[in-house]
Design a protein around this motif. Sequence first.
Motif, PDB file in Angstrom:
ATOM      1  N   GLY A  42       0.813  -1.210   0.000  1.00  0.00           N
ATOM      2  CA  GLY A  42       0.000   0.000   0.000  1.00  0.00           C
ATOM      3  C   GLY A  42       0.847   1.261   0.000  1.00  0.00           C
ATOM      4  N   VAL A  43       1.909   1.251   0.784  1.00  0.00           N
ATOM      5  CA  VAL A  43       2.815   2.397   0.843  1.00  0.00           C
ATOM      6  C   VAL A  43       3.537   2.575  -0.502  1.00  0.00           C
ATOM      7  CG1 VAL A  43       4.959   3.205   1.906  1.00  0.00           C
ATOM      8  CG2 VAL A  43       3.078   2.424   3.333  1.00  0.00           C
ATOM      9  N   ALA A  44       3.947   1.478  -1.114  1.00  0.00           N
ATOM     10  CA  ALA A  44       4.614   1.558  -2.422  1.00  0.00           C
ATOM     11  C   ALA A  44       3.655   2.121  -3.476  1.00  0.00           C
ATOM     12  CB  ALA A  44       5.117   0.175  -2.838  1.00  0.00           C
ATOM     13  N   MET A  45       2.412   1.682  -3.433  1.00  0.00           N
ATOM     14  CA  MET A  45       1.418   2.191  -4.387  1.00  0.00           C
ATOM     15  C   MET A  45       1.115   3.664  -4.130  1.00  0.00           C
ATOM     16  SD  MET A  45      -0.977  -1.180  -4.431  1.00  0.00           S
ATOM     17  CE  MET A  45      -1.986  -0.888  -5.858  1.00  0.00           C
ATOM     18  N   LEU A  46       1.097   4.057  -2.858  1.00  0.00           N
ATOM     19  CA  LEU A  46       0.885   5.461  -2.511  1.00  0.00           C
ATOM     20  C   LEU A  46       2.029   6.329  -3.025  1.00  0.00           C
ATOM     21  CD1 LEU A  46      -0.697   7.677  -0.974  1.00  0.00           C
ATOM     22  CD2 LEU A  46       0.624   7.032   1.057  1.00  0.00           C
ATOM     23  N   ALA A  47       3.256   5.855  -2.890  1.00  0.00           N
ATOM     24  CA  ALA A  47       4.412   6.606  -3.389  1.00  0.00           C
ATOM     25  C   ALA A  47       4.278   6.828  -4.899  1.00  0.00           C
ATOM     26  CB  ALA A  47       5.717   5.875  -3.067  1.00  0.00           C
ATOM     27  N   ALA A  48       3.898   5.771  -5.614  1.00  0.00           N
ATOM     28  CA  ALA A  48       3.719   5.890  -7.068  1.00  0.00           C
ATOM     29  C   ALA A  48       2.590   6.870  -7.394  1.00  0.00           C
ATOM     30  CB  ALA A  48       3.427   4.520  -7.679  1.00  0.00           C
ATOM     31  N   ALA A  49       1.462   6.735  -6.707  1.00  0.00           N
ATOM     32  CA  ALA A  49       0.309   7.608  -6.972  1.00  0.00           C
ATOM     33  C   ALA A  49       0.643   9.063  -6.683  1.00  0.00           C
ATOM     34  CB  ALA A  49      -0.885   7.148  -6.140  1.00  0.00           C
ATOM     35  N   ASN A  50       1.373   9.311  -5.601  1.00  0.00           N
ATOM     36  CA  ASN A  50       1.732  10.689  -5.264  1.00  0.00           C
ATOM     37  C   ASN A  50       2.744  11.282  -6.237  1.00  0.00           C
ATOM     38  OD1 ASN A  50      -0.045  11.084  -3.178  1.00  0.00           O
ATOM     39  ND2 ASN A  50       1.413  10.616  -1.570  1.00  0.00           N
ATOM     40  N   CYS A  51       3.426  10.421  -6.978  1.00  0.00           N
ATOM     41  CA  CYS A  51       4.334  10.895  -8.036  1.00  0.00           C
ATOM     42  C   CYS A  51       3.602  10.971  -9.379  1.00  0.00           C
ATOM     43  CB  CYS A  51       5.544   9.972  -8.141  1.00  0.00           C
ATOM     44  SG  CYS A  51       6.678  10.104  -6.750  1.00  0.00           S
ATOM     45  N   GLY A  52       2.302  10.706  -9.373  1.00  0.00           N
ATOM     46  CA  GLY A  52       1.502  10.792 -10.593  1.00  0.00           C
ATOM     47  C   GLY A  52       1.728   9.644 -11.563  1.00  0.00           C
ATOM     48  N   LEU A  53       2.147   8.493 -11.042  1.00  0.00           N
ATOM     49  CA  LEU A  53       2.480   7.369 -11.911  1.00  0.00           C
ATOM     50  C   LEU A  53       1.425   6.272 -11.851  1.00  0.00           C
ATOM     51  CD1 LEU A  53       6.232   7.165 -10.915  1.00  0.00           C
ATOM     52  CD2 LEU A  53       5.312   7.961 -13.110  1.00  0.00           C
TER      53      LEU A  53
END
Length: 167
Positions: free
Chosen positions: A90-101
């Motif tokens: 979940g944290v890895a997906m959040l990092a990607a989402a917050n980078c717009g990826l």
Amino acid sequence: MRVFGIDCGTEFTGYGVVEVSETTRGQRLNYLCAGAVKLSKKDRTPLRLAQVYSELTALLQHWQPEVVAIEEVFFSANAKSALKLGQVRGVAMLAAANCGLPVAEYAPLSIKSAVVGYGLAAKEQVQFMVARLLELEEAPKPADAADALAIAICHIHHAQTEANLRR
């Protein structure tokens, strides 16, 4: 296409970046980097998750991939382990989402099939093929980094197949 693969784990979260380039002989996979976020067993879960988020976000910003590829949740006999792994995912997906990826998810069998050609391949076979496909002298270390590269390669193969089907 530049793909950032993530292999989530509760002790090591592997990452790897693979890029596809066009050559006169077709497409070529290029290894850009690989490594792992090493988490301390002494730290409490919130600190560990914050470390994963911080380090992955910095790496995503540095490497500027077009997409993040991650392994889907697999079922585990140990519910507590599965829950901890899910938190890291979940944290890895959040990092990607917050980078717009965008995030692409792949089942373990799909990843092994894409890299080795056999969904039940051993970890060593995956590592060997990752090194071979990326023209590396040896498999990246730690094993989590090689797994992350395998996830990125899997996404590239799937994206190429989808592009060919659209033609």
